[in-house]
Design a protein around this motif. Structure first.
Motif, mmCIF file in Angstrom:
data_model
loop_
_atom_site.group_PDB
_atom_site.id
_atom_site.type_symbol
_atom_site.label_atom_id
_atom_site.label_comp_id
_atom_site.label_asym_id
_atom_site.label_seq_id
_atom_site.Cartn_x
_atom_site.Cartn_y
_atom_site.Cartn_z
ATOM 1 N N LEU B 200 0.830 -1.212 0.000
ATOM 2 C CA LEU B 200 0.000 0.000 0.000
ATOM 3 C C LEU B 200 0.864 1.262 0.000
ATOM 4 O O LEU B 200 0.622 2.178 -0.792
ATOM 5 C CB LEU B 200 -0.922 -0.016 1.231
ATOM 6 C CG LEU B 200 -1.990 1.066 1.293
ATOM 7 C CD1 LEU B 200 -2.977 0.918 0.142
ATOM 8 C CD2 LEU B 200 -2.744 1.016 2.605
ATOM 9 N N THR B 201 1.877 1.296 0.872
ATOM 10 C CA THR B 201 2.710 2.510 0.924
ATOM 11 C C THR B 201 3.452 2.704 -0.402
ATOM 12 O O THR B 201 3.564 3.826 -0.893
ATOM 13 C CB THR B 201 3.735 2.466 2.082
ATOM 14 O OG1 THR B 201 4.364 1.188 2.074
ATOM 15 C CG2 THR B 201 3.110 2.695 3.413
ATOM 16 N N THR B 202 3.919 1.592 -0.979
ATOM 17 C CA THR B 202 4.617 1.722 -2.263
ATOM 18 C C THR B 202 3.651 2.246 -3.325
ATOM 19 O O THR B 202 4.018 3.104 -4.131
ATOM 20 C CB THR B 202 5.187 0.362 -2.708
ATOM 21 O OG1 THR B 202 5.900 -0.199 -1.616
ATOM 22 C CG2 THR B 202 6.119 0.494 -3.890
ATOM 23 N N PHE B 203 2.429 1.741 -3.297
ATOM 24 C CA PHE B 203 1.469 2.179 -4.315
ATOM 25 C C PHE B 203 1.101 3.646 -4.131
ATOM 26 O O PHE B 203 0.977 4.392 -5.109
ATOM 27 C CB PHE B 203 0.211 1.309 -4.278
ATOM 28 C CG PHE B 203 -0.645 1.491 -5.492
ATOM 29 C CD1 PHE B 203 -0.269 0.924 -6.700
ATOM 30 C CD2 PHE B 203 -1.780 2.266 -5.454
ATOM 31 C CE1 PHE B 203 -1.022 1.127 -7.839
ATOM 32 C CE2 PHE B 203 -2.545 2.462 -6.585
ATOM 33 C CZ PHE B 203 -2.168 1.884 -7.777
ATOM 34 N N ILE B 204 0.942 4.053 -2.873
ATOM 35 C CA ILE B 204 0.615 5.468 -2.629
ATOM 36 C C ILE B 204 1.781 6.355 -3.104
ATOM 37 O O ILE B 204 1.568 7.412 -3.698
ATOM 38 C CB ILE B 204 0.269 5.699 -1.135
ATOM 39 C CG1 ILE B 204 -1.099 5.064 -0.841
ATOM 40 C CG2 ILE B 204 0.241 7.180 -0.779
ATOM 41 C CD1 ILE B 204 -1.467 4.966 0.606
ATOM 42 N N TYR B 205 2.995 5.885 -2.861
ATOM 43 C CA TYR B 205 4.178 6.618 -3.355
ATOM 44 C C TYR B 205 4.115 6.751 -4.886
ATOM 45 O O TYR B 205 4.340 7.819 -5.439
ATOM 46 C CB TYR B 205 5.450 5.880 -2.923
ATOM 47 C CG TYR B 205 6.702 6.412 -3.566
ATOM 48 C CD1 TYR B 205 7.385 7.476 -2.998
ATOM 49 C CD2 TYR B 205 7.197 5.851 -4.748
ATOM 50 C CE1 TYR B 205 8.527 7.978 -3.599
ATOM 51 C CE2 TYR B 205 8.340 6.354 -5.349
ATOM 52 C CZ TYR B 205 9.002 7.415 -4.774
ATOM 53 O OH TYR B 205 10.118 7.911 -5.374
ATOM 54 N N VAL B 206 3.787 5.614 -5.520
ATOM 55 C CA VAL B 206 3.708 5.591 -6.986
ATOM 56 C C VAL B 206 2.653 6.594 -7.466
ATOM 57 O O VAL B 206 2.895 7.385 -8.378
ATOM 58 C CB VAL B 206 3.353 4.163 -7.466
ATOM 59 C CG1 VAL B 206 2.834 4.178 -8.883
ATOM 60 C CG2 VAL B 206 4.564 3.263 -7.370
ATOM 61 N N LEU B 207 1.482 6.560 -6.819
ATOM 62 C CA LEU B 207 0.395 7.464 -7.231
ATOM 63 C C LEU B 207 0.839 8.915 -7.101
ATOM 64 O O LEU B 207 0.581 9.738 -7.983
ATOM 65 C CB LEU B 207 -0.829 7.249 -6.342
ATOM 66 C CG LEU B 207 -1.692 6.021 -6.606
ATOM 67 C CD1 LEU B 207 -2.934 6.063 -5.735
ATOM 68 C CD2 LEU B 207 -2.116 5.940 -8.069
ATOM 69 N N HIS B 209 3.846 10.205 -7.076
ATOM 70 C CA HIS B 209 4.945 10.654 -7.927
ATOM 71 C C HIS B 209 4.670 10.519 -9.422
ATOM 72 O O HIS B 209 5.457 11.007 -10.221
ATOM 73 C CB HIS B 209 6.224 9.914 -7.548
ATOM 74 C CG HIS B 209 6.801 10.413 -6.268
ATOM 75 N ND1 HIS B 209 6.333 10.000 -5.048
ATOM 76 C CD2 HIS B 209 7.758 11.344 -6.014
ATOM 77 C CE1 HIS B 209 7.006 10.629 -4.106
ATOM 78 N NE2 HIS B 209 7.870 11.451 -4.655
#
Lengths: 500, 285
Positions: B200-207, B209
């Motif tokens: 989830l944190t990686t995906f939120i980072y992706v979103l 950036h």
């Protein structure tokens, strides 16, 4: 005598000739001059004009062939209001690109197709302004690399040299909105006056001011192929625009405009009006007479056309079904691009982050099964929220409902009028991606209401729920990649197909 | 002279007090109590359980408590039994509440530091199945065994003297938990939670950036030529508007109404100030 910069196209020569050696001249963004490819002499546009003028005056008037090396033949001469170049049309998506030298257009930047047909000589009305390229192609590629290197999840094919070679310097047509208001404006104010009995009295005021206001350079692109979501995110500094001269286009491509110039005037007014209000409020008279939001309505709009520099890259996705675009502002070097995710890289990074979190959690966290269930339900809800948000954006992007330029171009062209995705299909598609999350939410809730003493029921429900949440990330990444791509432009054109 | 005598007496008094305190501490001996009101254990099981419980007295009092009649929550029941007897002395109570079908481990003193609620929950998670099957001795015995491990707090050495590198010991080492109580569910749930948080944190980072950044209106206008001149602003009266607003309803007088000082009874918690230490965890069975 008009100075005409492009030579006789009929002779197969549509380039600017060097006044010294008749070599091909191209605009050099580093020097901000036109430079001869052969003798390396560089001239500013003014110097070049002067040189050619002198050359023509000095040459023997009867020596027509010699003269034609520097000017257009009278039979195909452009007037001062037009410029012309070779046009190439994409047989797949219908995009038209113009060139102004010997360069042939071998592929379409918008759809990646290699079926470009050399079309007729295209004559275009002279734009009013041009912002010359300030960034070189190398600087553009550097900016692009910096961008993708800062985002570690980009698939490899976006970084390959073959991909980078497809960057093209293209001048995009822009509409420049010059909003003006000169004269008297009228606003209304209202102020408490007094109380009499059961009534409160307010005085109404008519507030008049003489204004001389101008917002020059609120610009929007006029090519339907250049989507607003990209063009809007790389704003140009209009203050550096200069009067148009075709010599600036040499060595670059140019897109043609297919959107009417009035399309964005409301958006321009929406941008200018709050600023005008903010500036008017500085005048204490408005506040004094109870006018808190003074406005300037009915701006006059003096439309101008400009050619603005972009480096444009279109990359077909791995499945060949969509396009990723990367656009670098040729003036500022800003990058706007689609950033798809390589799923393997995403998993790898997530696992590393997960491992760190696991080691930290183990230090202090011991959760009862019901709390594990609550956690899984909450995360499933968060993922569901993200998913539905992404679906909304995908629908907007696919339908271009937020792109005024495309809507306008659709009205007058062969672009498909019908909806690309039917509403029903959309909902079905949405559920296909989200059913796992719904199960992840329902399972722990059902387990909770069964009131079993057996922990394994709760743990089992929570673990299945968490596993489903994990699985749904694959769909979230897929959705993201849909959002970071564009359907092939030919799908919007009757007769277009998917072939490269 | 008096001063010297006073000083010597003070020293003697201090030393004797200190030695008395040390002696008292050394003298504290912990007890084993089996209070089987629900009559769950046979005599032989009671004897066996007592033997199992004796090693735990090294660390504190150790109590087996069962009841058929409990209207309180398990913590209060165990506390009300333990505290009047031992005060804040170190000790643990294993409670079987037959009325609510709940097992609970209560600890106090130094034992509470080693067996906080989360650990007590793990132990009851591990042994509740014995209770579900009516094996009360097995349930209590295993619970005491795990309590003992926690109180001992060191990884057992294998017979050859080498460290035992089992998965649980490795995980225990990684998590900073040297005890060897089995906690498979803790590791599985923490692993899944960590994975979900990682994804989830990686995906939120992706979103965050990968978003196309749109310029604000201010940024757009900074790129434009702006001329803004305002002159001769003047105002003239254009009319009047009246609004009906009866004086009686106006809020001009804020003095009346339901003001006043709060003279009501200031209630205080008059109940017995109960000892607030002690804690534990439990499980239905």
């Amino acid at each position: 005598m008009d100075i005409i910069l492009f030579n006789n196209y009929e002779n197969g020569d549509d380039m600017i000739k060097c006044p010294n050696c008749t070599g091909e001249m191209k605009y050099d963004p580093e020097l901000q001059k036109v430079k001869c490819e052969f003798c390396a002499t560089a001239f500013t546009i003014e110097e070049l004009k002067e040189k050619i003028k002198n050359k023509i005056v000095a040459s023997d008037v009867e020596d027509v062939d010699n003269l034609n090396e520097y000017s257009f033949d009278n039979s195909t001469a452009t007037t001062a209001e037009t410029y012309e170049g070779k046009s190439y049309k994409c047989t797949q998506c219908g995009a038209t690109l113009m060139t102004f030298d010997d360069t042939a257009v071998t592929f379409c930047s918008y759809c990646g197709s290699q079926a470009m047909l050399e079309d007729k000589l295209l004559k275009q009305t002279n734009p009013d302004y041009v912002i010359p390229f300030k960034k070189t192609r190398e600087e553009c590629i550097e900016a692009y690399k910096r961008k993708i290197n800062s985002f570690k999840f980009v698939p490899k094919y976006m970084k390959e040299d073959v991909t980078l070679e497809k960057f093209r310097g293209i001048y995009m047509p822009y509409c420049i909105n010059n909003l003006k208001k000169k004269g008297q404006i009228r606003n209304e104010g209202e102020k408490y006056s007094h109380r009499r009995g059961d009534y409160i009295y307010y005085n109404k005021y008519a507030i008049k001011s003489d204004v001389d206001v101008a917002y020059e350079g609120i610009s929007f692109d006029l090519s339907s192929k250049f989507y607003d979501c990209y063009s809007m995110s790389i704003p140009y500094n209009f203050k550096e625009a200069v009067k148009f001269d075709p010599a600036y286009l040499t060595g670059y491509y140019a897109d043609t405009l297919d959107v009417e110039k009035h399309v964005y005037q409301d958006v321009a007014k929406e941008i200018a009006t709050p600023d005008a209000t903010k500036r008017l409020r500085k005048d204490n008279m408005f506040r004094k007479y109870g006018c808190n939001l003074p406005t300037i309505s009915n701006f006059d709009n003096d439309f101008k056309i400009g050619m603005f520099p972009t480096y444009f890259l279109g990359v077909r996705s791995k499945d060949n079904q969509s396009m990723h675009y990367a656009i670098v502002n040729g003036q500022t070097g800003e990058v706007a691009m689609d950033l798809p995710i390589d799923f393997k890289k995403y998993i790898l990074v997530s696992l590393i982050v997960g491992l760190i979190i696991f080691l930290v959690l183990n230090r202090f966290l011991i959760l009862k099964p019901e709390y594990v269930s609550i956690f899984s339900v909450v995360t499933a809800f968060i993922c569901l929220r993200i998913s539905s948000g992404q679906f909304k954006k995908i629908a907007i992007k696919t339908e271009h409902t937020d792109d005024k330029g495309i809507a306008n171009a659709k009205k007058k062209s062969t672009l498909k009028q019908d909806s690309f995705i039917k509403e029903k299909k959309k909902k079905k598609g949405n559920f296909k991606y989200t059913y796992k999350l719904w199960i992840a939410i329902l399972l722990p809730i059902i387990a909770y209401f069964t009131h079993f003493a057996e922990d394994m029921v709760y743990y089992g429900a929570a673990f299945i729920s968490l596993a489903l949440v994990l699985w749904s990330f694959k769909d979230l990444v897929k959705e993201h990649n849909l959002l970071a791509s564009n359907k092939l432009p030919q799908l919007e054109k009757r007769g277009g197909d998917l072939s490269e | 002279m008096n001063k010297k005598l006073f000083f010597v007496l003070f020293i003697i008094f201090t030393i004797s007090l200190t030695s008395l305190a040390i002696a008292n501490e050394e003298e504290v001996s912990y007890e084993v109590i089996i209070q089987d009101d629900a009559d769950l254990l046979t005599d032989s099981e009671e004897a066996k359980l007592k033997e199992d419980m004796i090693p735990l007295t090294e660390y504190g009092n150790i109590v087996f408590l069962s009841t058929n009649n409990n209207s309180q929550n398990q913590h209060d029941y165990a506390h009300d039994y333990y505290y009047p007897k031992y005060g804040e002395q170190s000790g643990s109570v294993f409670l079987v509440d037959m009325e609510n079908r709940y097992i609970y481990i209560y600890s106090d003193g130094k034992n509470l530091e080693k067996i906080p609620s989360s650990k007590a929950d793990i132990i009851t998670d591990n042994v509740y199945r014995y209770a579900s099957n009516g094996n009360w001795y097995g349930c209590a015995s295993h619970a005491y065994e795990q309590i003992y491990k926690l109180l001992g707090g060191s990884i057992k050495k294998s017979s050859s003297g080498n460290n035992n590198y089992s998965l649980s010991s490795i995980l225990g080492f990684l998590s900073g938990d040297a005890s060897e109580i089995p906690m498979p569910m803790k590791y599985i749930s923490n692993a899944l939670i960590a994975l979900v948080l990682g994804f989830l944190t990686t995906f939120i980072y992706v979103l965050k950036h990968s978003k196309l950044k749109m310029p604000t209106s201010e940024e757009i206008l900074n790129n434009c030529n702006i001329k803004f001149q305002v002159q001769n602003t003047s105002a003239e009266l254009a009319g009047e508007r009246r609004v009906y607003s009866p004086v009686s309803e106006s809020s001009g007088y804020s003095g009346h109404g339901s003001g006043g000082h709060s003279a009501g009874h200031s209630s205080h918690s008059a109940g017995h100030s109960s000892h607030s230490s002690g804690g534990g965890g439990g499980h239905r069975f």
